[in-house]
Design an enzyme around this catalytic site. Structure first.
Site, PDB file in Angstrom:
ATOM      1  N   HIS A 170       1.016  -1.124   0.172  1.00 48.28           N
ATOM      2  CA  HIS A 170       0.151  -0.120  -0.008  1.00 48.28           C
ATOM      3  C   HIS A 170       0.899   1.128  -0.218  1.00 48.28           C
ATOM      4  CE1 HIS A 170      -2.985   3.125   0.896  1.00 48.28           C
ATOM      5  NE2 HIS A 170      -3.924   2.200   1.000  1.00 48.28           N
TER       6      HIS A 170
ATOM      7  N   ARG B  21      -6.807  10.403  -0.314  1.00 48.18           N
ATOM      8  CA  ARG B  21      -6.608  10.900  -1.652  1.00 48.18           C
ATOM      9  C   ARG B  21      -7.864  11.043  -2.426  1.00 48.18           C
ATOM     10  NH1 ARG B  21      -3.168   6.533  -3.718  1.00 48.18           N
ATOM     11  NH2 ARG B  21      -3.304   5.568  -1.485  1.00 48.18           N
TER      12      ARG B  21
END
Length: 604
Positions: free
Chosen positions: A236, A256
């Site tokens: 990740h 994000r």
């Protein structure tokens, strides 16, 4: 004869995260007597760490979304190594599984007109993730657990399975022990569902909880099942790297999705530097368009921070390697910058990302509404696992099923964010359904007491070894450090071969570790047993990584940095040979149906 408590079930589900709970519920609905095994306490599964949301083409925020687009996104993200039948079923059935979860009590965030709200996430063309703030996995586990306790399911908490049992070629049950008291338990079962999660504890920097020691992968492998795609380990891109109090903890992709940006030490948004060709038409080429996308502009393309996880992780590694990283070996993830766009930015962040705000304020004294986070890749997920039938989730061993992260096929070379939670629901349900149907057709399997006695004796060996011998913790530490350095995010043939040689030594050391005390409350003993699984899955990952001489998805070879079309025609499958050796094979991908090929072409 060894002493153990005996339990009998039609279906035994090993693992009580989202996939295990959903499988147990479905098996109970099918009329089977069900046993559910938790390595820790019920409700403490690692699923709670999945924060961003459940990917399902509900089309509540963007009416252009449908299962076909979700299918195409999943296949593209997986670099077309996916089991296309699983990708089809997943895309078609995920919306119903989400609505079912809502009916059982999940309190999803809402659109102004009362429908389930959906957010943007990496690799998804449209806003697709149904969510509960940034704690979706926790709400999912709460809902499934509350629903499951009213079903006829026997729960065995704080129990670790050491080995599966077989009657000839068929599964007959499992043998484990109570972690609290150290008493052995024998579970007779007509079908077993593995839902044990991943392998993250084989690496030193991971977002995974302590339970993720590759138990299910090793249990299946040792029982004769085939494993596939084990070279594809997802790092990740945004795990915290500083301060030490939060190192490795995940920063959800939802940051994000809500407008967070990645910048290097020079303050530059480096993700615009290298947009892959196959995503160029769908990706914004300027900051303003990227911002409009996160605010729901249907005419805007997604920002490059929402490209697939493998690409974002490698871009971060590149910045660090070339000297543009943050002081502690990462880059900066900044959501606080949206104050230049929104007058009420602080309230928006706290509302949209409440867990992120409170967690890092409490644990690290970082206020994400005012300052950036230092992040870098952390071992997060393994796309590989037990090779299963796409419809039933049964492995190559009759009666042995797998669902969730321990199963392979859906994600191919790289998983899209949010697809993990819908994977748990769709294939947890299918594994439970078909396991119950399989069990209903079977007579009771024979339990080989000699086999069970041998397993018990082997599990107790660390107590019988010479006092003063090496303990298990140093071996575990050395394994994790070696895997992080040699089989991590960037790989080379010479380093992988060094890792395979090191694993031989580590296996010898693990076979000689000793533990003191007795079986009650003995974490050293638990670690000694976990080590065997960790070493097995580490070797499988290394051998698969050596075989794939290209870069694709979650597997990046520095010595073969390009994608090779010839390697896109098969999955790498590993089985245990008759002499205990690892057999590495290439299994050709089955031909995709023509209607599914057209869907992919239409959505390029």
């Amino acid at each position: 004869m060894a002493e153990y408590q005996r339990h009998e079930h039609d279906v035994l589900v090993i693992g009580a995260g989202g996939a295990g709970l959903r499988a147990a519920i479905e098996s109970a609905h099918g009329g089977a007597s069900v046993g559910l095994i938790c390595k820790s306490l019920l409700g403490k599964a690692h699923t709670v760490m999945a924060e961003g949301g459940v990917a399902a083409a509900l089309a509540n925020v963007d009416d252009r979304d449908n299962w076909r687009v979700h299918f195409a996104d999943t296949m593209r993200g997986g670099q077309y190594l996916n089991n296309w039948r699983m990708a089809e079923l997943h895309a078609k059935e995920a919306p119903d599984r989400v609505r079912e979860l809502e009916a059982w009590g999940t309190v999803f965030d809402r659109t102004p007109d009362g429908r389930i709200l959906q957010r943007n996430f990496g690799g998804h063309k449209y806003p697709r993730l149904a969510h509960v703030g940034d704690r979706t996995g926790l709400e999912m586990i709460r809902t499934l657990q509350d629903y499951a306790v009213y079903q006829p399911i026997d729960v065995h908490m704080e129990c670790t399975i050491v080995s599966l049992l077989k009657d000839g070629n068929r599964i007959s049950g499992a043998l484990g022990y109570d972690r609290e008291r150290g008493r052995f338990k024998l579970f007779a079962a007509k079908a077993v569902v593995l839902a044990t999660g991943g392998i993250g504890r084989a690496f030193s920097v991971t977002s995974n909880s302590w339970e993720y020691t590759g138990d299910g992968h090793a249990l299946a492998y040792n029982a004769g099942a085939a494993l596939q795609d084990m070279e594809f380990v997802q790092f990740h891109p945004t795990g915290m790297v500083w301060p030490p109090s939060v190192k490795g903890i995940l920063v959800t992709e939802g940051v994000r999705g809500e407008g967070g940006i990645l910048v290097n030490r020079e303050g530059r948004r480096f993700m615009f530097d290298d947009i892959p060709e196959n995503y160029r038409s769908q990706t914004a080429d300027n900051e303003e368009e990227g911002w409009r996308y996160t605010q729901g502009d249907k005419n805007a393309r997604r920002p490059p921070e929402l490209l697939t996880r493998d690409h974002v992780a490698r871009a971060i590694v590149r910045e660090v390697r070339e000297g543009r990283g943050s002081p502690h070996g990462g880059v900066y993830l900044d959501i606080s910058w949206i104050k230049t766009k929104l007058p009420n930015a602080e309230e928006v962040i706290k509302k949209k990302l409440p867990s992120m705000y409170h967690q890092f304020k409490q644990l690290a004294d970082i206020d994400i509404t005012r300052e950036p986070m230092e992040v870098g890749p952390t071992t997060h997920y393994v796309m590989g696992g037990v090779r299963v039938d796409g419809d039933t989730q049964m492995s190559s061993v009759p009666g042995l099923f797998a669902a969730g992260e321990v199963g392979a096929g859906l994600h191919g070379a790289n998983r899209l964010g949010g697809n993990s939670l819908s994977d748990l629901l769709v294939f947890g349900m299918r594994a439970g359904k078909y396991a119950a149907e399989f069990a209903a057709r079977q007579s009771s399997a024979r339990i080989d007491t000699q086999q069970a006695d041998d397993i018990v004796r082997g599990a107790l060996e660390p107590f019988n070894r010479q006092a003063g011998a090496e303990g298990p913790y140093q071996v575990e530490h050395d394994l994790q450090t070696m895997m992080q350095e040699l089989v991590g995010i960037v790989r080379r043939e010479d380093e992988i071969r060094r890792a395979i040689d090191a694993l031989k030594t580590l296996r010898e050391r693990a076979g000689k570790v000793s533990v003191t005390g007795n079986r009650e409350y003995n974490p050293g003993w638990h670690t000694a047993l976990d080590l065997q699984n960790l070493i097995t899955v580490s070797e499988i990952v290394a051998r698969a990584a050596l075989e794939r001489k290209e870069s694709r998805g979650g597997h990046f070879r520095d010595d073969f940095p390009d994608k090779d079309p010839n390697y896109g025609k098969f999955n790498i499958v590993i089985r245990r040979g008759p002499g205990g050796e690892m057999q590495v094979m290439r299994e050709p991908l089955p031909e995709m149906r023509e209607d599914l090929k057209r869907i992919i072409e239409e959505n390029k």
